[in-house]
Design a protein around this motif. Sequence first.
Motif, PDB file in Angstrom:
ATOM      1  N   LEU A  79      -9.135 -53.245 -15.378  1.00 61.72           N
ATOM      2  CA  LEU A  79      -9.178 -52.560 -16.672  1.00 61.72           C
ATOM      3  C   LEU A  79      -7.827 -52.716 -17.354  1.00 61.72           C
ATOM      4  O   LEU A  79      -6.802 -52.866 -16.685  1.00 61.72           O
ATOM      5  CB  LEU A  79      -9.467 -51.062 -16.491  1.00 61.72           C
ATOM      6  N   THR A  80      -7.829 -52.633 -18.686  1.00 56.58           N
ATOM      7  CA  THR A  80      -6.572 -52.610 -19.435  1.00 56.58           C
ATOM      8  C   THR A  80      -6.061 -51.174 -19.471  1.00 56.58           C
ATOM      9  O   THR A  80      -6.797 -50.224 -19.155  1.00 56.58           O
ATOM     10  CB  THR A  80      -6.768 -53.103 -20.876  1.00 56.58           C
ATOM     11  N   ALA A  81      -4.821 -51.009 -19.891  1.00 56.21           N
ATOM     12  CA  ALA A  81      -4.251 -49.668 -20.020  1.00 56.21           C
ATOM     13  C   ALA A  81      -5.058 -48.843 -21.033  1.00 56.21           C
ATOM     14  O   ALA A  81      -5.319 -47.662 -20.809  1.00 56.21           O
ATOM     15  CB  ALA A  81      -2.790 -49.749 -20.437  1.00 56.21           C
ATOM     16  N   ALA A  82      -5.475 -49.475 -22.123  1.00 54.62           N
ATOM     17  CA  ALA A  82      -6.260 -48.765 -23.140  1.00 54.62           C
ATOM     18  C   ALA A  82      -7.608 -48.318 -22.569  1.00 54.62           C
ATOM     19  O   ALA A  82      -8.068 -47.202 -22.835  1.00 54.62           O
ATOM     20  CB  ALA A  82      -6.464 -49.644 -24.362  1.00 54.62           C
ATOM     21  N   GLU A  83      -8.242 -49.191 -21.781  1.00 54.93           N
ATOM     22  CA  GLU A  83      -9.522 -48.832 -21.165  1.00 54.93           C
ATOM     23  C   GLU A  83      -9.346 -47.687 -20.168  1.00 54.93           C
ATOM     24  O   GLU A  83     -10.174 -46.772 -20.110  1.00 54.93           O
ATOM     25  CB  GLU A  83     -10.139 -50.043 -20.469  1.00 54.93           C
ATOM     26  N   LEU A  84      -8.257 -47.733 -19.407  1.00 53.97           N
ATOM     27  CA  LEU A  84      -7.982 -46.652 -18.459  1.00 53.97           C
ATOM     28  C   LEU A  84      -7.748 -45.333 -19.196  1.00 53.97           C
ATOM     29  O   LEU A  84      -8.282 -44.296 -18.798  1.00 53.97           O
ATOM     30  CB  LEU A  84      -6.762 -46.989 -17.599  1.00 53.97           C
ATOM     31  N   ALA A  85      -6.971 -45.380 -20.266  1.00 57.38           N
ATOM     32  CA  ALA A  85      -6.689 -44.162 -21.041  1.00 57.38           C
ATOM     33  C   ALA A  85      -7.975 -43.571 -21.605  1.00 57.38           C
ATOM     34  O   ALA A  85      -8.183 -42.352 -21.547  1.00 57.38           O
ATOM     35  CB  ALA A  85      -5.698 -44.473 -22.167  1.00 57.38           C
ATOM     36  N   GLU A  86      -8.838 -44.425 -22.130  1.00 52.01           N
ATOM     37  CA  GLU A  86     -10.108 -43.950 -22.695  1.00 52.01           C
ATOM     38  C   GLU A  86     -11.014 -43.383 -21.601  1.00 52.01           C
ATOM     39  O   GLU A  86     -11.570 -42.293 -21.740  1.00 52.01           O
ATOM     40  CB  GLU A  86     -10.816 -45.090 -23.416  1.00 52.01           C
ATOM     41  N   LEU A  87     -11.161 -44.110 -20.526  1.00 55.35           N
ATOM     42  CA  LEU A  87     -12.031 -43.693 -19.439  1.00 55.35           C
ATOM     43  C   LEU A  87     -11.581 -42.381 -18.807  1.00 55.35           C
ATOM     44  O   LEU A  87     -12.394 -41.505 -18.495  1.00 55.35           O
ATOM     45  CB  LEU A  87     -12.080 -44.789 -18.360  1.00 55.35           C
ATOM     46  N   LEU A  88     -10.265 -42.227 -18.644  1.00 56.90           N
ATOM     47  CA  LEU A  88      -9.723 -41.059 -17.946  1.00 56.90           C
ATOM     48  C   LEU A  88      -9.277 -39.944 -18.888  1.00 56.90           C
ATOM     49  O   LEU A  88      -8.786 -38.919 -18.431  1.00 56.90           O
ATOM     50  CB  LEU A  88      -8.551 -41.496 -17.053  1.00 56.90           C
ATOM     51  N   HIS A  89      -9.438 -40.171 -20.195  1.00 53.49           N
ATOM     52  CA  HIS A  89      -8.993 -39.191 -21.197  1.00 53.49           C
ATOM     53  C   HIS A  89      -7.534 -38.810 -20.925  1.00 53.49           C
ATOM     54  O   HIS A  89      -7.193 -37.631 -20.799  1.00 53.49           O
ATOM     55  CB  HIS A  89      -9.885 -37.940 -21.204  1.00 53.49           C
ATOM     56  N   ALA A  90      -6.706 -39.844 -20.830  1.00 52.46           N
ATOM     57  CA  ALA A  90      -5.301 -39.649 -20.483  1.00 52.46           C
ATOM     58  C   ALA A  90      -4.418 -40.325 -21.524  1.00 52.46           C
ATOM     59  O   ALA A  90      -4.845 -41.252 -22.212  1.00 52.46           O
ATOM     60  CB  ALA A  90      -5.027 -40.241 -19.106  1.00 52.46           C
ATOM     61  N   SER A  91      -3.183 -39.883 -21.597  1.00 54.22           N
ATOM     62  CA  SER A  91      -2.242 -40.459 -22.545  1.00 54.22           C
ATOM     63  C   SER A  91      -1.753 -41.820 -22.052  1.00 54.22           C
ATOM     64  O   SER A  91      -1.729 -42.076 -20.839  1.00 54.22           O
ATOM     65  CB  SER A  91      -1.042 -39.530 -22.727  1.00 54.22           C
ATOM     66  N   PRO A  92      -1.333 -42.674 -22.980  1.00 55.69           N
ATOM     67  CA  PRO A  92      -0.760 -43.959 -22.568  1.00 55.69           C
ATOM     68  C   PRO A  92       0.440 -43.782 -21.627  1.00 55.69           C
ATOM     69  O   PRO A  92       0.608 -44.565 -20.692  1.00 55.69           O
ATOM     70  CB  PRO A  92      -0.337 -44.615 -23.889  1.00 55.69           C
ATOM     71  N   ALA A  93       1.240 -42.751 -21.838  1.00 58.35           N
ATOM     72  CA  ALA A  93       2.396 -42.513 -20.970  1.00 58.35           C
ATOM     73  C   ALA A  93       1.964 -42.176 -19.544  1.00 58.35           C
ATOM     74  O   ALA A  93       2.564 -42.646 -18.573  1.00 58.35           O
ATOM     75  CB  ALA A  93       3.257 -41.378 -21.532  1.00 58.35           C
ATOM     76  N   ALA A  94       0.909 -41.382 -19.413  1.00 57.90           N
ATOM     77  CA  ALA A  94       0.402 -41.031 -18.084  1.00 57.90           C
ATOM     78  C   ALA A  94      -0.136 -42.272 -17.369  1.00 57.90           C
ATOM     79  O   ALA A  94       0.115 -42.473 -16.180  1.00 57.90           O
ATOM     80  CB  ALA A  94      -0.681 -39.966 -18.192  1.00 57.90           C
ATOM     81  N   ILE A  95      -0.830 -43.113 -18.110  1.00 55.47           N
ATOM     82  CA  ILE A  95      -1.365 -44.351 -17.531  1.00 55.47           C
ATOM     83  C   ILE A  95      -0.213 -45.260 -17.127  1.00 55.47           C
ATOM     84  O   ILE A  95      -0.213 -45.836 -16.034  1.00 55.47           O
ATOM     85  CB  ILE A  95      -2.316 -45.070 -18.521  1.00 55.47           C
ATOM     86  N   SER A  96       0.790 -45.379 -17.969  1.00 50.00           N
ATOM     87  CA  SER A  96       1.940 -46.236 -17.689  1.00 50.00           C
ATOM     88  C   SER A  96       2.638 -45.818 -16.392  1.00 50.00           C
ATOM     89  O   SER A  96       2.948 -46.662 -15.546  1.00 50.00           O
ATOM     90  CB  SER A  96       2.920 -46.181 -18.857  1.00 50.00           C
TER      91      SER A  96
END
Length: 161
Positions: A46-63
């Motif tokens: 998954l991309t970071a954007a897909e992870l953020a959307e799927l997990l309802h998380a901020s880009p910083a949290a995903i990073s």
Amino acid sequence: MARRSSTDAARRRVLEQLAEEFARSGMNRMAARVFAALVVTDEGELTAAELAELLHASPAAISGAVRYLEQVEMIRRTRPLGSRRDVFNLTNDIWYEALIHRGSVIERWRDTMRHGADELGLGTRAGERMDQMADFFAFMETELPALLERWRASRSGPEKA
């Protein structure tokens, strides 16, 4: 359409169960959720954007989560040719890869425990405990590579063909 929504619901339940188990075992909660999300996708990426959307998380949290997972070699970052987005993916044999690279960590833990045992003295309960831990890590350092190679051989044997 009903089949897809039931599959999506099942995937979400498994994702959350896996993430909870990984977090309960000591992994940071967001890293656990990112890792679980990659595990439950059919593609394993998954991309970071897909992870953020799927997990309802901020880009910083995903990073932060993907940075940790990369450091412990549980995921890899790739960038498809011509793309501007990184893709995070699992290796084909994730647990093998994660454990095979633990040799240096086990060695450092063994040395640290041995040093602690020497410093505290084997005549103390703490020194004896640390000496036993050093012995355990020495055993693991010796046995783990052979165990992992037996696993790899079992996965490529004729019964798997």
